[in-house]
Motif scaffolding. Structure first.
Motif, PDB file in Angstrom:
ATOM      1  N   THR A  48      15.203   2.115  49.186  1.00  0.00           N
ATOM      2  CA  THR A  48      14.715   3.138  47.952  1.00  0.00           C
ATOM      3  C   THR A  48      13.251   3.444  47.697  1.00  0.00           C
ATOM      4  O   THR A  48      12.912   2.619  47.098  1.00  0.00           O
ATOM      5  CB  THR A  48      15.626   2.603  46.835  1.00  0.00           C
ATOM      6  N   ARG A  49      13.312   4.586  47.063  1.00  0.00           N
ATOM      7  CA  ARG A  49      11.455   5.039  46.697  1.00  0.00           C
ATOM      8  C   ARG A  49      11.088   5.060  46.141  1.00  0.00           C
ATOM      9  O   ARG A  49      11.870   5.191  44.153  1.00  0.00           O
ATOM     10  CB  ARG A  49      11.505   6.160  47.497  1.00  0.00           C
ATOM     11  N   THR A  50      10.253   4.209  44.982  1.00  0.00           N
ATOM     12  CA  THR A  50       9.465   4.454  43.717  1.00  0.00           C
ATOM     13  C   THR A  50       8.312   3.950  43.791  1.00  0.00           C
ATOM     14  O   THR A  50       7.487   3.586  44.834  1.00  0.00           O
ATOM     15  CB  THR A  50       9.996   3.236  42.884  1.00  0.00           C
ATOM     16  N   ASP A  52       4.557   1.714  43.324  1.00  0.00           N
ATOM     17  CA  ASP A  52       4.587  -0.357  41.956  1.00  0.00           C
ATOM     18  C   ASP A  52       3.688  -0.550  40.902  1.00  0.00           C
ATOM     19  O   ASP A  52       3.382   1.093  40.502  1.00  0.00           O
ATOM     20  CB  ASP A  52       3.817  -1.171  43.363  1.00  0.00           C
ATOM     21  N   ALA A  53       3.012  -1.735  40.838  1.00  0.00           N
ATOM     22  CA  ALA A  53       2.542  -1.595  39.705  1.00  0.00           C
ATOM     23  C   ALA A  53       1.141  -1.038  39.750  1.00  0.00           C
ATOM     24  O   ALA A  53       0.729  -0.390  38.887  1.00  0.00           O
ATOM     25  CB  ALA A  53       1.956  -3.420  39.053  1.00  0.00           C
ATOM     26  N   TYR A  54       0.807  -0.456  41.190  1.00  0.00           N
ATOM     27  CA  TYR A  54      -1.272   0.055  41.115  1.00  0.00           C
ATOM     28  C   TYR A  54      -0.751   1.532  41.296  1.00  0.00           C
ATOM     29  O   TYR A  54      -1.060   1.823  41.295  1.00  0.00           O
ATOM     30  CB  TYR A  54      -1.312  -1.287  42.148  1.00  0.00           C
ATOM     31  N   GLY A  55       0.742   1.918  41.283  1.00  0.00           N
ATOM     32  CA  GLY A  55       0.850   3.704  41.618  1.00  0.00           C
ATOM     33  C   GLY A  55       0.941   3.247  43.130  1.00  0.00           C
ATOM     34  O   GLY A  55       1.153   5.097  43.387  1.00  0.00           O
ATOM     35  N   VAL A  57       2.862   4.448  46.423  1.00  0.00           N
ATOM     36  CA  VAL A  57       4.799   4.206  47.422  1.00  0.00           C
ATOM     37  C   VAL A  57       5.195   3.659  47.557  1.00  0.00           C
ATOM     38  O   VAL A  57       4.069   2.950  48.416  1.00  0.00           O
ATOM     39  CB  VAL A  57       4.451   5.705  47.628  1.00  0.00           C
ATOM     40  N   LEU A  58       5.937   2.869  47.377  1.00  0.00           N
ATOM     41  CA  LEU A  58       6.723   1.631  47.735  1.00  0.00           C
ATOM     42  C   LEU A  58       7.935   1.885  48.240  1.00  0.00           C
ATOM     43  O   LEU A  58       9.038   2.581  47.164  1.00  0.00           O
ATOM     44  CB  LEU A  58       7.133   0.785  46.976  1.00  0.00           C
ATOM     45  N   HIS A  59       8.515   1.529  49.460  1.00  0.00           N
ATOM     46  CA  HIS A  59       9.909   2.258  49.879  1.00  0.00           C
ATOM     47  C   HIS A  59      10.551   0.760  49.880  1.00  0.00           C
ATOM     48  O   HIS A  59      10.276  -0.719  50.475  1.00  0.00           O
ATOM     49  CB  HIS A  59      10.202   1.816  51.115  1.00  0.00           C
ATOM     50  N   VAL A  60      11.533  -0.177  49.210  1.00  0.00           N
ATOM     51  CA  VAL A  60      12.123  -1.307  49.207  1.00  0.00           C
ATOM     52  C   VAL A  60      14.156  -1.201  50.655  1.00  0.00           C
ATOM     53  O   VAL A  60      14.409  -0.218  49.806  1.00  0.00           O
ATOM     54  CB  VAL A  60      13.009  -1.778  48.120  1.00  0.00           C
ATOM     55  N   LEU A  61      12.945  -1.312  51.344  1.00  0.00           N
ATOM     56  CA  LEU A  61      14.839  -1.953  52.820  1.00  0.00           C
ATOM     57  C   LEU A  61      15.384  -3.074  52.858  1.00  0.00           C
ATOM     58  O   LEU A  61      15.119  -3.819  52.723  1.00  0.00           O
ATOM     59  CB  LEU A  61      13.766  -1.060  54.003  1.00  0.00           C
ATOM     60  N   THR A  62      16.505  -2.544  52.151  1.00  0.00           N
ATOM     61  CA  THR A  62      17.685  -4.143  52.212  1.00  0.00           C
ATOM     62  C   THR A  62      18.766  -3.595  53.325  1.00  0.00           C
ATOM     63  O   THR A  62      19.416  -2.872  53.084  1.00  0.00           O
ATOM     64  CB  THR A  62      18.371  -4.010  50.429  1.00  0.00           C
TER      65      THR A  62
END
Length: 264
Positions: A48-50, A52-55, A57-62
């Protein structure tokens, strides 16, 4: 300058992992300093791409299925604009980056060191002097610290690597009332033995963020590719995860930054 980046992170575990989640800050963003021409992540599952709080790009890999290894790859081509700072000031007030953390807490020795070189009427020049003196006091010494060591521990030991240099510099700046943030990214160098993954600081001076790379004693980010920012290493590190099971872990990272060659 056009750069080709290749970065692989390989986790292996002594036993099967029942469940794991990896937080990936491995995707750079366009700015006046850098233009992303291509960038791809190769992952074992959809992430999932979103932001984070600092701007960042964060990918969450589960990974919900049992596994004993994870391979994460990032590859891309980026064009760097010489002598140009990142013009993206973000959505947060610079005052957020006056906040300290356990990794960047200034002790008495760090505060004394910062005050020794700081001149309010010449902020940039004095921070450049502080940076140079810090590198002399803490020579680059691979293998002498870990990611868990704080600024005060590294400063006391008088040795460390780029993340330690950055943490101490941030502690100095914040103790002086200057907002400063941690930057993770890549560094191009003609020396193939040099580690491509890198960390440096940005300080808020004259209503803009200005770079300070203590390890290389430079304020010119001409060979730097920014990935993420944060209060400290934990906020901006490229890969950080949690898991259930697995026993002992081995993580190996290989990163290369080279001049981009156009195929003939």
């Amino acid at each position: 300058m056009k750069l080709n980046v290749s970065h692989q992170t390989h986790y292996t575990y002594a036993q099967q992992v029942k469940h794991s989640t990896q937080y990936l800050r491995l995707t750079p963003q366009d700015s006046s300093h850098q233009k992303i021409l291509s960038w791809d992540l190769t992952l074992p599952e959809y992430a999932t791409r979103t932001l984070d709080a600092y701007g960042n790009v964060l990918h969450v890999l589960t990974l919900d299925q049992p596994h004993q290894a994870i391979i994460i790859e990032a590859n891309g081509v980026v064009e760097i604009e010489d002598n140009t700072e990142d013009d993206n000031c973000g959505h947060l007030s610079p005052l957020v980056f006056l906040r300290t953390s356990p990794l960047t807490q200034a002790d008495g020795a760090i505060r004394d060191f910062a005050n020794r070189y700081y001149r309010p009427q010449a902020q940039h020049e004095s921070l450049c002097s502080l940076m140079g003196e810090l590198l002399l006091k803490m020579p680059y010494s691979p293998g002498t610290t870990t990611v868990k060591d704080s600024a005060s521990q590294a400063f006391s030991a008088q040795q460390g690597v780029c993340q330690d240099h950055t943490h101490v510099f941030l502690a100095c700046c914040r103790s002086l009332g200057i907002p400063a943030r941690y930057v993770s990214g890549y560094l191009y160098t003609e020396d193939s033995a040099h580690v491509a993954m890198h960390a440096w600081a940005e300080a808020w001076l004259d209503d803009r963020w200005q770079s300070f790379d203590v390890t290389n004693n430079t304020c010119q980010p001409n060979q730097h590719l920014k990935l993420a920012i944060g209060i400290d290493y934990l906020d901006a590190c490229p890969v950080r995860g949690i898991r259930l099971g697995g026993g002992c872990e081995d993580m190996r990272t290989v990163a290369a930054v080279e001049m981009f060659d156009i195929p003939q």
